[in-house]
Design an enzyme around this catalytic site. Structure first.
Site, mmCIF file in Angstrom:
data_model
loop_
_atom_site.group_PDB
_atom_site.id
_atom_site.type_symbol
_atom_site.label_atom_id
_atom_site.label_comp_id
_atom_site.label_asym_id
_atom_site.label_seq_id
_atom_site.Cartn_x
_atom_site.Cartn_y
_atom_site.Cartn_z
ATOM 1 C CG HIS A 98 9.265 -44.595 20.020
ATOM 2 N ND1 HIS A 98 9.781 -44.182 18.874
ATOM 3 C CD2 HIS A 98 10.534 -44.871 20.733
ATOM 4 C CE1 HIS A 98 11.059 -44.361 18.507
ATOM 5 N NE2 HIS A 98 11.471 -44.943 19.642
ATOM 6 C CE LYS A 104 8.425 -46.370 6.269
ATOM 7 N NZ LYS A 104 7.869 -47.269 6.858
ATOM 8 C CB THR A 145 8.354 -43.412 9.849
ATOM 9 O OG1 THR A 145 7.651 -44.859 10.183
ATOM 10 C CG2 THR A 145 9.041 -42.741 10.948
ATOM 11 C CE LYS A 148 -1.558 -44.472 9.248
ATOM 12 N NZ LYS A 148 -0.315 -43.722 9.723
ATOM 13 N NE ARG A 149 0.224 -53.657 14.241
ATOM 14 C CZ ARG A 149 0.687 -54.624 15.104
ATOM 15 N NH1 ARG A 149 2.211 -55.066 15.095
ATOM 16 N NH2 ARG A 149 0.166 -55.267 15.944
ATOM 17 C CE LYS A 161 -0.609 -46.364 14.228
ATOM 18 N NZ LYS A 161 0.504 -45.667 13.509
HETATM 19 C C1 LIG Z 1 6.764 -47.470 7.935
HETATM 20 C C2 LIG Z 1 6.100 -48.544 8.538
HETATM 21 C C3 LIG Z 1 5.142 -48.411 9.377
HETATM 22 C C4 LIG Z 1 4.963 -46.901 10.224
HETATM 23 O O1 LIG Z 1 3.821 -46.566 9.612
HETATM 24 P P1 LIG Z 1 3.018 -45.296 10.304
HETATM 25 O O2 LIG Z 1 2.430 -44.937 9.344
HETATM 26 O O3 LIG Z 1 4.042 -44.372 10.525
HETATM 27 O O4 LIG Z 1 2.333 -45.945 11.552
HETATM 28 C C5 LIG Z 1 4.804 -49.623 9.833
HETATM 29 N N1 LIG Z 1 4.937 -50.859 9.182
HETATM 30 C C6 LIG Z 1 5.826 -50.903 8.258
HETATM 31 C C7 LIG Z 1 6.141 -52.043 7.288
HETATM 32 C C8 LIG Z 1 6.357 -49.712 7.724
HETATM 33 O O5 LIG Z 1 7.339 -49.923 6.513
#
Ligand SMILES: *Cc1c(COP(=O)(O)O)cnc(C)c1O
Length: 815
Positions: A352, A655, A651, A543-544, A549
């Site tokens: 990952h 979404k 991911t 995101k985190r 990022k």
């Molecule tokens: C999808 C998701 C992530 C991952 O987000 P990235 O933009 O891919 O880093 C992190 N936290 C939650 C709650 C998510 O649903």
């Protein structure tokens, strides 16, 4: 006439909780409803288990230290097609379903993308009717709850089990002992074979807690089996004296500490002793459980790999390679060579991350003291590996040193990625670029020696939770336009392409986006007291929080835009609401400072009368799965701006796309494939690619030069420096500024100018409402390949050799 459903809810309220309707709180009603739904899943669950046992199927075991499953009630209602019935029943009982859904505390058993991916994959496995078990840890405290106090992140413990959870079923009889510490002895058994005996210093018991995983509109109901640690025996009262009593209590406490808390670090490794203990604990319990299932079906252990495909979700469970060898050799008395063939046929490993600071290694002394027998096994695996390397590459001792499971430079450490790689028959990255880089960088030597073991499986997300459940109005509009087939085959969304040219459809599409934005705007008003109009462009980065990022790149742009509006109030721009969300690891100072910068900029911009509400900035606290479900559907623009080469896949990007957001992004991770699918004209691309980023770094990157060259960038940095966003405090952001100007490891300043120019293109595109809507529709229409169902089919065909199993419910229906 009350419905059977309603009757069951009231029964559960009374007989499972001892409450009666007149005094029941929303929490009570939520639980009564949850139990009612769970009962309907249990019929399918037991039927699934029976089918699997009778037909001796191959079971996929997904081993992951994290499962970020999110709230369960809504998704289970959706999968069972019970939402309408439940809503009616609860209304008759005087309750509003949406209120009850909001009561649920989500199990925060993961940090972010990796844990959420595991949850999406369980959903798809069940939906595709693949026999599967998710194995993980039942953390008593999951990822912390985030609050913002004076602009800073504050962590609060996540007490998700405070009221218990209706979704788990404890299996006190499914429990295993796990050894720690002690020593090993060589012995010769009665048949003259060498055997190793591990005499542990202590043992911990793992007890199974099962959460049902219901497939969408199918009978398959799989299980997520989470292990809780307990003391072996509650101490023996017969022979205690005062000293032993306290000793015994202490041992019990230590044992129960193991599954207490999730480590809140997203990418970098914590390297903590307890973390290694957690990993070994859940892996050992899981493998012992798999052997128990073999025994129960009277299958000889030699057939282990025919009955189980075990996926290692990152290196966190990679000690499984050595543990399965131990179980097969020491406990089942298989010859080493046979055990090794079984082990490698069983495991596959998903990498990952390429970030060096996130690659897991464990100090050899630590491992030797905690897991002495496992270290011996790792040495033996390594000895055989290095012999093979020397045979293939005679005289290439540097290669031998690179491929060794032990890093010999400095204090010795065990390289978990190397262990996972040698112990697996397939190794995959999570997006095309990432898999390429994996083969070229950290696993290059392995990819050269065993090229046929490497492949790519691009991540996916479940369209059930992230489209149908999160965005029901859009799902309904899609149903009306193209029928229902997309719900079980997301590639059918392609049929929306034609509708992008229909003005009436575009109008309906826009109305739904606007309504989703209005819902989010309401919540923002309630929670943060900030007024935002749903007519603004909703520009979202959730995101985190991480330097790679690059949330700070986004902030620098916002500051430059703000300054432009201050200088010339007549500038025409698309009114924009910049929304941020995400947790920072508690020990990650720079990430916490980035949050403070966002809230500082928000405070200034939102309260500046000269801005006159043309832009808003806000930080949405406690980004989790529940919040995510209202945020993704409300986005116009998805910020995916990591430095190219750093985000393995992402991911969140998928979404957003499914929900019709356009992406502004770099050529990183799955962004590349998103752009390919959407069409480059429907994607806002900026920045260096991975190769250019590497080249810039190796020729000696000097960030300060970029600040000198670009007036907007220089001005934005100066504003921060002068304390504009820290109430005059010029020291607060010093570490962040120094980092950007003198180090800038993620090339924020180098990418700024192109990012700002790209944001201007976004701004211009927004003015053409019809064209924007067209692009939005096309993004959703072409998001089909990012369904987790596609990813899981690839894993099944190319890695697991697992096939669907039809579940016969007839024995269970009329109970
Ligand atoms: C999808 C998701 C992530 C991952 O987000 P990235 O933009 O891919 O880093 C992190 N936290 C939650 C709650 C998510 O649903």
């Amino acid at each position: 006439m009350s419905s059977a459903f309603e009757h069951d809810v009231v029964r559960n309220l009374i007989y499972r909780q001892g409450r009666y309707p007149d005094i029941a709180t929303p929490e009570d009603w939520y639980r009564a409803l949850a139990f009612t739904v769970r009962d309907r899943m249990l019929a399918r669950w037991t039927a699934s288990i029976k089918n699997y046992a009778v037909h001796q199927v191959k079971v996929v075991c997904y081993l992951s230290a994290e499962f970020l499953i999110g709230p369960q009630l809504g998704s289970n209602l959706l999968s069972l097609d019970l939402e309408g019935e439940a809503r009616d029943a609860m209304r008759t009982l005087g309750q509003d379903l949406d209120t009850l859904l909001a009561v649920e505390e989500e199990p925060g058993l993961g940090n972010g993308g990796l844990g959420r991916l595991a949850a999406c994959y369980l959903d798809s496995l069940a939906t595709l009717e693949i026999p599967a078990i998710g194995y993980g840890i039942r953390y008593e405290f999951g990822i912390f709850d985030q609050e913002i106090v004076d602009g800073w992140q504050v962590e609060r413990t996540d007490k998700w089990l405070r009221m218990g959870t209706p979704w788990e079923i404890v299996r006190p009889d499914v429990c295993f002992c796990v050894n720690f510490g002690g020593s090993t002895q060589m012995q010769t058994d009665e048949r003259g074979r060498l055997r190793v005996q591990w005499t542990p210093a202590r043992q911990v018991k793992g007890v199974a807690y099962d959460v049902p995983v219901q497939g969408y509109r199918v009978n398959t109901c799989n299980v997520l089996r989470l292990w809780k640690s307990e003391a072996i025996e509650t101490f023996d009262l017969d022979d205690f004296n005062a000293g032993d009593y306290y000793q015994a209590v202490e041992e019990k406490m230590v044992s129960e500490t193991l599954s207490k808390i999730l480590y809140p670090n997203d990418e970098p490794e914590a390297g903590k002793r307890l973390r290694l203990a957690q990993q070994y604990f859940f892996v050992s319990c899981s493998l012992q459980d798999m052997l128990r299932l073999m025994d129960a079906s009277h299958t000889p252990v030699q057939r282990f790999a025919d009955r189980f495909a075990a996926q290692l979700n990152d290196t966190h469970p990679s000690i499984a390679v050595a543990e399965l060898m131990r179980l097969l050799v020491d406990e089942r008395l298989l010859p080493w060579e046979d055990a090794w063939i079984i082990t490698r046929r069983t495991f596959a490993y998903t990498n990952h991350t390429l970030l060096p600071e996130a690659l897991e290694t464990w100090g050899l002394p630590l491992m030797q003291s905690m897991l002495p027998r496992l270290v011996e096994i790792i040495f033996e695996i390594n000895k055989r590996l290095l012999e093979e390397v020397r045979r293939a590459y005679p005289g290439d001792e540097e290669r031998v040193a690179r491929m060794s499971l032990i890093d010999e430079q400095g204090s010795k450490r065990v390289r978990m990625a190397n262990l996972a790689t040698v112990g697996s028959h397939r190794i995959n990255g999570v997006a095309a670029l990432h898999s390429d880089l994996l083969r070229e960088t950290i696993l290059r030597d392995f990819a050269e020696m065993f090229p046929e073991r490497f492949l790519n499986v691009t991540n996916g997300v479940t369209p059930r939770r992230f489209l149908m459940l999160s965005n029901p109005s859009l799902a309904e509009l899609i149903d009306k336009a193209i029928g229902l087939a997309w719900r079980t085959d997301l590639t059918r969304l392609e049929a929306l392409t034609a509708h992008a040219e229909d003005p009436a459809f575009r109008k309906a599409w826009r109305a739904i986006k606007r309504e989703n934005k209005a819902v989010l705007a309401d919540r923002i008003q309630q929670r943060l007291g900030i007024a935002v109009s749903p007519d603004m462009l909703f520009d979202i980065q959730v995101k985190r929080i991480h330097e790679y990022k690059r949330q700070h790149l986004n902030v620098l742009y916002i500051i430059s835009l703000y300054r432009r509006l201050c200088r010339d109030p007549s500038v025409k721009i698309a009114p924009r609401c910049f929304i941020f969300g995400g947790k920072a690891a508690p020990g990650y100072t720079m990430a916490k400072l980035m949050i403070r910068l966002i809230t500082g900029v928000a405070e200034v911009v939102n309260n500046d009368p000269a801005i006159n509400h043309r832009i808003k900035v806000l930080f949405w606290p406690d980004f989790n799965v529940q919040n995510a479900q209202t945020i993704y559907p409300a986005a116009d623009l998805s910020e995916q701006i990591s430095l190219a080469g750093k985000e393995a896949s992402g991911t969140g990007n998928m979404k957003f796309m499914m929900n019709g957001a356009l992406t502004i992004g770099t050529l990183d991770g799955a962004n590349i494939e998103i752009r390919q699918q959407a069409g480059e004209e429907n994607f806002f691309l900026f920045g260096m690619n991975a190769e250019q980023a590497e080249a810039l770094k190796s020729k000696g990157y000097q960030p300060a030069g970029y600040a000198e060259e670009n007036v907007d960038l220089r001005d934005a940095l100066e504003q921060i420096d002068q304390g504009r966003f820290s109430r005059g405090n010029r020291e607060m952001f010093r570490p962040l500024l120094d980092n950007l100007l003198y180090d800038d490891p993620f090339l924020v300043l180098a990418d700024f100018a192109d990012y700002a120019a790209c944001q201007q293109r976004v701004n211009d595109a927004w003015h053409d409402e019809e064209q924007w809507t067209r692009m939005s529709i096309l993004n959703t229409a072409r998001s089909g390949m990012f369904s987790a169902d596609r990813a899981i089919k690839e894993y099944c065909e190319r890695i697991w050799q697992a096939t669907p199993e039809d579940i016969d419910l007839t024995d269970f229906e009329d109970l």
